[in-house]
Motif scaffolding. Structure first.
Motif, mmCIF file in Angstrom:
data_model
loop_
_atom_site.group_PDB
_atom_site.id
_atom_site.type_symbol
_atom_site.label_atom_id
_atom_site.label_comp_id
_atom_site.label_asym_id
_atom_site.label_seq_id
_atom_site.Cartn_x
_atom_site.Cartn_y
_atom_site.Cartn_z
ATOM 1 N N TRP A 246 1.046 13.679 -1.379
ATOM 2 C CA TRP A 246 0.278 14.977 -1.483
ATOM 3 C C TRP A 246 -0.658 15.255 -0.280
ATOM 4 C CZ3 TRP A 246 2.103 18.890 -4.226
ATOM 5 C CH2 TRP A 246 2.710 18.375 -5.777
ATOM 6 N N ASN A 247 -0.878 13.951 0.259
ATOM 7 C CA ASN A 247 -1.986 14.127 1.301
ATOM 8 C C ASN A 247 -0.933 14.206 2.841
ATOM 9 O OD1 ASN A 247 -4.156 13.863 -0.014
ATOM 10 N ND2 ASN A 247 -3.944 11.577 -0.149
ATOM 11 N N GLY A 248 0.323 14.534 2.518
ATOM 12 C CA GLY A 248 0.964 14.685 3.617
ATOM 13 C C GLY A 248 2.111 13.762 3.973
ATOM 14 N N MET A 249 2.250 12.414 3.203
ATOM 15 C CA MET A 249 3.161 11.370 3.690
ATOM 16 C C MET A 249 4.434 11.653 3.332
ATOM 17 S SD MET A 249 1.685 7.406 3.589
ATOM 18 C CE MET A 249 2.663 6.049 3.939
ATOM 19 N N MET B 75 0.855 -1.321 0.100
ATOM 20 C CA MET B 75 0.093 -0.157 -0.104
ATOM 21 C C MET B 75 0.723 1.204 0.116
ATOM 22 S SD MET B 75 -3.177 0.601 2.282
ATOM 23 C CE MET B 75 -4.397 1.898 2.122
ATOM 24 N N TYR B 76 2.120 1.261 0.774
ATOM 25 C CA TYR B 76 2.890 2.221 0.830
ATOM 26 C C TYR B 76 4.471 1.854 0.532
ATOM 27 C CZ TYR B 76 -0.890 4.021 3.496
ATOM 28 O OH TYR B 76 -2.439 4.417 4.095
ATOM 29 N N ASP B 77 5.206 2.793 0.450
ATOM 30 C CA ASP B 77 6.616 2.754 0.354
ATOM 31 C C ASP B 77 7.386 3.731 0.730
ATOM 32 O OD1 ASP B 77 6.107 4.881 -1.496
ATOM 33 O OD2 ASP B 77 7.044 3.707 -3.367
ATOM 34 N N CYS C 202 6.302 9.175 0.179
ATOM 35 C CA CYS C 202 5.511 7.891 -0.070
ATOM 36 C C CYS C 202 5.379 8.159 -1.638
ATOM 37 C CB CYS C 202 4.326 7.797 0.506
ATOM 38 S SG CYS C 202 3.292 6.356 -0.186
ATOM 39 N N SER C 203 5.573 7.654 -2.642
ATOM 40 C CA SER C 203 5.251 7.595 -4.083
ATOM 41 C C SER C 203 4.063 6.940 -4.600
ATOM 42 C CB SER C 203 6.510 6.904 -4.868
ATOM 43 O OG SER C 203 6.323 5.601 -4.824
ATOM 44 N N ARG C 204 3.347 6.276 -3.540
ATOM 45 C CA ARG C 204 2.135 5.685 -4.138
ATOM 46 C C ARG C 204 0.886 6.716 -3.978
ATOM 47 N NH1 ARG C 204 3.275 -0.405 -2.321
ATOM 48 N NH2 ARG C 204 4.953 -0.646 -3.848
ATOM 49 N N GLY C 205 0.938 8.017 -4.108
ATOM 50 C CA GLY C 205 -0.292 8.923 -4.338
ATOM 51 C C GLY C 205 -0.366 9.565 -2.812
ATOM 52 N N GLN C 206 0.209 9.221 -1.811
ATOM 53 C CA GLN C 206 -0.181 9.763 -0.667
ATOM 54 C C GLN C 206 0.714 11.113 -0.174
ATOM 55 O OE1 GLN C 206 -2.945 8.685 1.132
ATOM 56 N NE2 GLN C 206 -3.030 7.407 -0.734
ATOM 57 N N ALA D 111 9.001 11.574 -7.161
ATOM 58 C CA ALA D 111 9.680 10.310 -6.880
ATOM 59 C C ALA D 111 10.397 9.849 -8.084
ATOM 60 C CB ALA D 111 8.926 9.076 -6.371
ATOM 61 N N SER D 112 10.470 10.509 -9.272
ATOM 62 C CA SER D 112 10.869 9.996 -10.610
ATOM 63 C C SER D 112 12.540 9.693 -10.608
ATOM 64 C CB SER D 112 10.537 11.053 -11.453
ATOM 65 O OG SER D 112 10.904 11.970 -11.492
ATOM 66 N N SER D 113 13.150 10.487 -9.712
ATOM 67 C CA SER D 113 14.555 10.339 -9.454
ATOM 68 C C SER D 113 14.910 9.903 -8.106
ATOM 69 C CB SER D 113 15.323 11.473 -9.965
ATOM 70 O OG SER D 113 15.089 11.570 -11.414
ATOM 71 N N PRO D 114 14.620 9.040 -7.470
ATOM 72 C CA PRO D 114 15.148 8.815 -6.171
ATOM 73 C C PRO D 114 16.341 8.583 -5.683
ATOM 74 C CG PRO D 114 14.168 6.710 -6.977
ATOM 75 C CD PRO D 114 14.232 7.871 -8.182
ATOM 76 N N ILE D 115 16.775 8.860 -4.490
ATOM 77 C CA ILE D 115 17.973 8.701 -3.980
ATOM 78 C C ILE D 115 18.270 7.156 -3.449
ATOM 79 C CG2 ILE D 115 19.840 9.155 -2.222
ATOM 80 C CD1 ILE D 115 18.467 12.076 -2.207
ATOM 81 N N MET D 116 17.175 6.868 -3.188
ATOM 82 C CA MET D 116 16.883 5.255 -2.716
ATOM 83 C C MET D 116 15.481 5.151 -2.543
ATOM 84 S SD MET D 116 15.791 3.642 0.340
ATOM 85 C CE MET D 116 15.351 5.007 1.328
ATOM 86 N N SER D 117 14.760 4.126 -2.856
ATOM 87 C CA SER D 117 13.440 3.426 -2.871
ATOM 88 C C SER D 117 13.406 2.185 -2.280
ATOM 89 C CB SER D 117 12.807 3.490 -4.356
ATOM 90 O OG SER D 117 11.451 3.176 -4.289
ATOM 91 N N TYR D 118 12.420 1.949 -1.359
ATOM 92 C CA TYR D 118 12.230 0.591 -0.778
ATOM 93 C C TYR D 118 10.686 0.444 -0.564
ATOM 94 C CZ TYR D 118 12.890 -3.063 2.502
ATOM 95 O OH TYR D 118 12.582 -4.416 2.950
ATOM 96 N N SER D 119 10.243 -0.706 -1.144
ATOM 97 C CA SER D 119 8.699 -0.846 -1.072
ATOM 98 C C SER D 119 8.339 -2.200 -0.798
ATOM 99 C CB SER D 119 8.150 -0.658 -2.812
ATOM 100 O OG SER D 119 8.820 -1.460 -3.424
#
Length: 169
Positions: A114-117, A65-67, A108-112, A81-89
């Protein structure tokens, strides 16, 4: 019965090798009880804590659900999140060590986002070990994280044993 010099040296080596290491690092659970989830004010959360080099951030979240994506300041502001330093999901948590001073940015790159995540933490230099019992909440957390007195005791015992050896070490 006399103890052999090699046995004494072995005992001292064992004591020094197994002594707990002095540590003042703290593990922070991002979002505290709310963890890494939507509808949490991570700006307030970060403002309530003081972060130092060596501390850890633990992101606990709902799998699939999140990353957690580490980004630079510009990407943080734009929720990009198109050019991350590091990504973990993978999995349901991620632990990150704060290994240098400066600002760290996570989203969080999964749409959250913009809601403050998203969270930004400012990392200060590492703290020296406390000389007196801790009095504040943060100091208690650091003490609970593992400030040990064993290295001093081990060094004294080791010096006494090594000093009694019949040969130079």
């Amino acid at each position: 019965m006399a103890t052999s010099p090699r046995l004494r040296l072995l005992v001292v080596s064992f004591l020094l090798a197994t002594a707990p290491v002095l540590s003042v690092a703290v593990r922070f659970y991002v979002g505290d009880r709310s963890r890494w989830a939507d509808n949490v004010n991570y700006t307030d959360w970060a403002d309530r804590h003081e972060f130092h080099v060596g501390d850890w951030l633990q992101f606990d979240y709902k799998k699939d659900m999140y990353d957690v994506v580490q980004v630079n300041e510009t990407a943080y502001e734009k929720c990009d999140a198109s050019s991350p330093i590091m990504s973990y999901s993978r999995g349901h948590n991620f632990v990150f060590q704060l290994n240098h001073t400066g600002q760290f940015y996570f989203i969080c790159s999964r749409g959250q986002c913009w809601n403050g995540m998203k969270v930004s933490v400012l990392v200060q230099p590492a703290l020296p070990p406390p000389a007196m019992p801790p009095s504040s909440h943060a100091s208690r957390a650091r003490a609970a994280a593992g400030v040990w007195r064993w290295p001093s005791l081990t060094a004294l015992v080791g010096a006494a044993v090594v000093g009694s050896l019949p040969f130079p070490v």
